[in-house]
Scaffold this motif. Structure first.
Motif, short mmCIF file in Angstrom:
data_model
loop_
_atom_site.label_atom_id
_atom_site.label_comp_id
_atom_site.label_asym_id
_atom_site.label_seq_id
_atom_site.Cartn_x
_atom_site.Cartn_y
_atom_site.Cartn_z
N GLY A 1 -0.47 5.86 11.85
CA GLY A 1 -1.00 7.82 12.35
C GLY A 1 -1.43 8.16 10.79
N ALA A 2 -1.80 6.92 9.64
CA ALA A 2 -2.10 7.28 8.25
C ALA A 2 -3.17 8.46 7.93
CB ALA A 2 -2.05 6.84 7.60
N ILE A 3 -3.03 9.45 7.50
CA ILE A 3 -4.25 10.47 7.12
C ILE A 3 -4.75 9.75 5.48
CG2 ILE A 3 -3.97 12.35 8.61
CD1 ILE A 3 -2.83 13.82 5.84
N ARG A 4 -4.21 9.35 5.01
CA ARG A 4 -4.88 8.59 3.89
C ARG A 4 -4.07 7.22 3.23
NH1 ARG A 4 -3.84 13.87 1.06
NH2 ARG A 4 -4.98 15.48 2.06
N ALA A 5 -4.60 6.40 2.11
CA ALA A 5 -3.83 5.62 2.34
C ALA A 5 -5.14 4.69 0.82
CB ALA A 5 -4.04 4.39 3.53
N ILE A 6 -4.28 4.32 0.34
CA ILE A 6 -4.34 2.92 -0.55
C ILE A 6 -3.81 1.79 -1.00
CG2 ILE A 6 -5.75 5.38 -2.27
CD1 ILE A 6 -3.26 4.56 -4.26
N PRO A 7 -4.21 0.78 -1.11
CA PRO A 7 -3.55 -0.56 -1.95
C PRO A 7 -2.96 -0.24 -3.19
CG PRO A 7 -5.90 -1.08 -1.93
CD PRO A 7 -5.89 0.59 -1.11
N ILE A 8 -2.09 -1.13 -3.59
CA ILE A 8 -1.71 -0.99 -5.33
C ILE A 8 -1.47 -2.12 -5.51
CG2 ILE A 8 0.83 -0.99 -4.14
CD1 ILE A 8 2.14 0.88 -6.36
N GLN B 1 -11.84 3.80 -4.06
CA GLN B 1 -11.68 4.68 -2.54
C GLN B 1 -10.37 4.68 -2.06
OE1 GLN B 1 -13.27 2.10 0.53
NE2 GLN B 1 -13.26 3.12 1.37
N LEU B 2 -10.18 5.95 -1.52
CA LEU B 2 -9.49 6.72 -1.09
C LEU B 2 -9.54 6.68 0.52
CD1 LEU B 2 -6.49 8.31 -0.48
CD2 LEU B 2 -7.94 10.34 -0.97
N PHE B 3 -8.72 5.68 1.13
CA PHE B 3 -9.21 5.17 2.54
C PHE B 3 -8.71 6.72 3.94
CE2 PHE B 3 -9.52 1.60 0.62
CZ PHE B 3 -10.25 0.28 1.36
N GLU B 4 -9.64 7.69 4.52
CA GLU B 4 -8.85 9.19 5.03
C GLU B 4 -9.27 8.63 5.97
OE1 GLU B 4 -9.33 12.57 2.28
OE2 GLU B 4 -11.17 11.62 2.00
N PHE B 5 -8.72 9.18 7.31
CA PHE B 5 -8.42 8.84 8.91
C PHE B 5 -8.62 9.99 9.22
CE2 PHE B 5 -7.00 5.39 6.66
CZ PHE B 5 -7.75 4.50 6.89
N THR B 6 -9.60 10.26 10.68
CA THR B 6 -9.07 11.84 11.44
C THR B 6 -8.65 11.16 12.48
OG1 THR B 6 -11.36 11.77 12.24
CG2 THR B 6 -10.15 13.53 10.52
N TYR B 7 -8.23 11.85 13.76
CA TYR B 7 -7.33 11.29 14.92
C TYR B 7 -7.99 12.67 15.68
CZ TYR B 7 -4.89 8.44 12.29
OH TYR B 7 -4.26 7.54 11.30
N PRO B 8 -8.62 11.53 17.03
CA PRO B 8 -9.12 13.00 18.14
C PRO B 8 -8.26 14.01 18.94
CG PRO B 8 -8.64 10.96 18.99
CD PRO B 8 -8.37 10.49 17.51
N ILE B 9 -8.35 14.32 18.10
CA ILE B 9 -6.73 15.76 18.70
C ILE B 9 -7.58 16.80 19.01
CG2 ILE B 9 -4.65 16.69 18.34
CD1 ILE B 9 -3.82 14.81 16.64
N LEU B 10 -7.28 17.48 19.90
CA LEU B 10 -7.87 18.55 20.26
C LEU B 10 -6.62 19.65 19.71
CD1 LEU B 10 -8.78 18.55 24.29
CD2 LEU B 10 -10.44 18.49 22.06
N TYR C 1 0.93 -0.95 -0.18
CA TYR C 1 -0.12 -0.59 -0.22
C TYR C 1 0.49 1.06 0.00
CZ TYR C 1 0.73 0.20 4.70
OH TYR C 1 1.89 0.29 6.06
N LEU C 2 0.25 2.26 -0.27
CA LEU C 2 0.87 3.99 0.15
C LEU C 2 -0.39 4.20 0.45
CD1 LEU C 2 1.33 4.68 -3.88
CD2 LEU C 2 2.80 3.93 -2.40
N ALA C 3 1.01 5.02 1.60
CA ALA C 3 0.05 5.88 3.04
C ALA C 3 0.85 7.09 3.37
CB ALA C 3 0.20 4.99 3.50
N LEU C 4 0.10 7.94 3.08
CA LEU C 4 0.23 9.43 3.64
C LEU C 4 0.16 9.54 5.10
CD1 LEU C 4 1.70 12.17 2.90
CD2 LEU C 4 -0.93 12.53 2.07
N ALA D 1 0.32 15.48 -1.30
CA ALA D 1 0.61 14.44 -2.44
C ALA D 1 -1.04 14.01 -2.77
CB ALA D 1 1.43 12.97 -1.91
N ASP D 2 -1.02 13.60 -3.98
CA ASP D 2 -2.41 12.61 -4.71
C ASP D 2 -1.54 11.33 -4.62
OD1 ASP D 2 -4.24 11.41 -6.06
OD2 ASP D 2 -4.08 13.03 -7.09
N LEU D 3 -1.96 10.33 -3.37
CA LEU D 3 -1.75 8.86 -3.56
C LEU D 3 -2.48 8.19 -5.04
CD1 LEU D 3 -2.88 8.02 0.10
CD2 LEU D 3 -0.74 8.86 -0.99
#
Length: 273
Positions: free
Chosen positions: A136-143, A206-215, A111-114, A180-182
Motif C-alpha cells: 500500500g505504498a504511495i511513494r517508494a525509492i530504492p537505496i 525517479q520517485l515511484f508513486e502509486f494511487t489506488y482505486p478508492i471512492l 528500499y524506502l517506502a511511504l 516525508a521527502d524520501l
C-alpha cells in the motif's frame, strides 16, 4: 447476477494510475476496479486447500494459504524468508537449494517506502513494483542493490535501527501518513551505512508513486474475515495493498488464500485470462 466460485488466491495487480486489481477465484480472474461502488457478496463454502500442494485442510492455513506439512518443509515458508539476515544457506541447512539459487542468491533491492510512515524493506530486483503495491505504498525509492537476499537483509536491519520496518495497516488503509521527502531520508540513511555496504548504494532519480482505486475512506477500520463471518456482504468502496475495502470493514485477501468462496455481484464484470 454474476457468480464466481473457487479457491481464493492473493490479489494480483498492475501498477497503473490508479492501480488495476484482479481477484483470482479458482480458474477465473475478475477485474475488480469496475466493481468499486457496487455491492459484493462473498460466501465461504467451508472448504480450504493448500495453495501449494492442493491438500484439503479442515483446520488452519498458514502464511497466506499453506497447509502445515508445506509450511514446515517448503523453502518459501522458512523463517529466513521473513528474516533474510538469518539465511542459513551457507550452513548447508537450506530446505531447497534450487529454490535458494533462483530466489535468494540473486540481486535484491533495499528500499524506502511511504505508506503510513517511512519504512525500510527489501525485495527481489524486478519485483519491487509488486512489493510496493502489496504494502500500500504511495511513494517508494530504492537505496541499494545487494547481490543476495541475506546481504539485503543485513543492510535492512542496520537501517531499521533508525527508521521503521513495519507499516501501520489501519493508517495505511485510511490514507493517514506522516509526510516525508524520501530523497532526504535516503541521504540520511546513506550516511549511517557501514563501509562494507557502501559499494552497493546507488541513486535513482525517479520517485515511484502509486494511487489506488478508492471512492471513500473509512473513519474506523474494522477487520472482517470468513472465520467469524462466513458471508461478507457490502459495498466495495476501494482496494489497497491486499485489502478489499467495504463500507462494513476491510478484508485481507492474501490472509484468506486457500479459502473456497462464492463471489456474487449484480454488476456486469470483465473476466481476464
Amino acid at each position: 447476477m454474476t457468480t464466481y466460485q473457487g479457491f481464493l488466491s492473493e490479489l494480483r495487480h498492475q501498477p497503473e494510475s490508479p492501480v488495476a486489481y484482479f481477484l483470482k477465484v479458482g480458474e477465473q480472474t475478475v477485474a475488480l476496479n469496475e466493481l468499486i461502488g457496487t455491492k459484493l457478496t462473498l460466501t465461504f463454502l467451508e472448504e480450504k486447500a493448500c495453495c501449494s500442494c492442493g491438500r484439503k485442510v479442515k483446520g488452519k492455513l498458514y502464511g497466506g494459504g499453506y497447509c502445515y506439512p508445506c509450511v514446515t518443509t517448503l523453502a518459501e515458508c522458512d523463517l529466513c524468508i521473513m528474516k533474510p539476515h538469518e539465511c542459513h544457506f551457507d550452513k548447508g541447512t537450506c530446505r531447497d537449494e534450487a529454490f535458494a539459487q533462483t530466489h535468494c542468491m540473486i540481486p535484491h533491492y533495499v528500499y524506502l517506502a511511504l505508506s503510513s510512515n517511512v519504512k525500510v524493506g527489501l525485495t527481489r530486483k524486478h519485483r519491487e513494483l509488486t512489493r510496493w503495491v502489496d504494502q500500500g505504498a504511495i511513494r517508494a525509492i530504492p537505496i541499494a542493490e545487494l547481490p543476495t537476499r541475506k546481504m539485503a537483509g543485513e543492510l535492512e536491519m542496520i537501517i531499521a535501527e533508525h527508521i521503521a520496518d513495519k507499516t501501520d495497516w489501519r493508517k495505511m488503509l485510511k490514507g493517514v501518513f506522516e509526510e516525508a521527502d524520501l530523497f532526504d531520508v535516503r541521504a540520511q540513511m546513506k550516511a549511517i551505512v557501514p563501509e562494507e555496504f557502501q559499494q552497493y548504494l546507488f541513486d535513482v532519480d525517479q520517485l515511484f508513486e502509486f494511487t489506488y482505486p478508492i471512492l471513500e475512506t473509512l473513519e474506523k477500520v474494522k477487520s472482517i474475515g470468513f472465520d467469524k463471518e462466513p458471508t461478507i456482504e457490502g459495498k466495495l468502496i476501494g482496494i489497497k495493498g491486499q485489502y478489499l475495502i467495504f463500507d462494513i470493514g476491510v478484508l485481507n485477501i492474501k490472509k484468506h488464500s486457500g479459502y473456497k468462496v462464492e463471489v456474487t455481484t449484480n454488476a456486469a464484470v470483465e473476466q481476464t485470462a
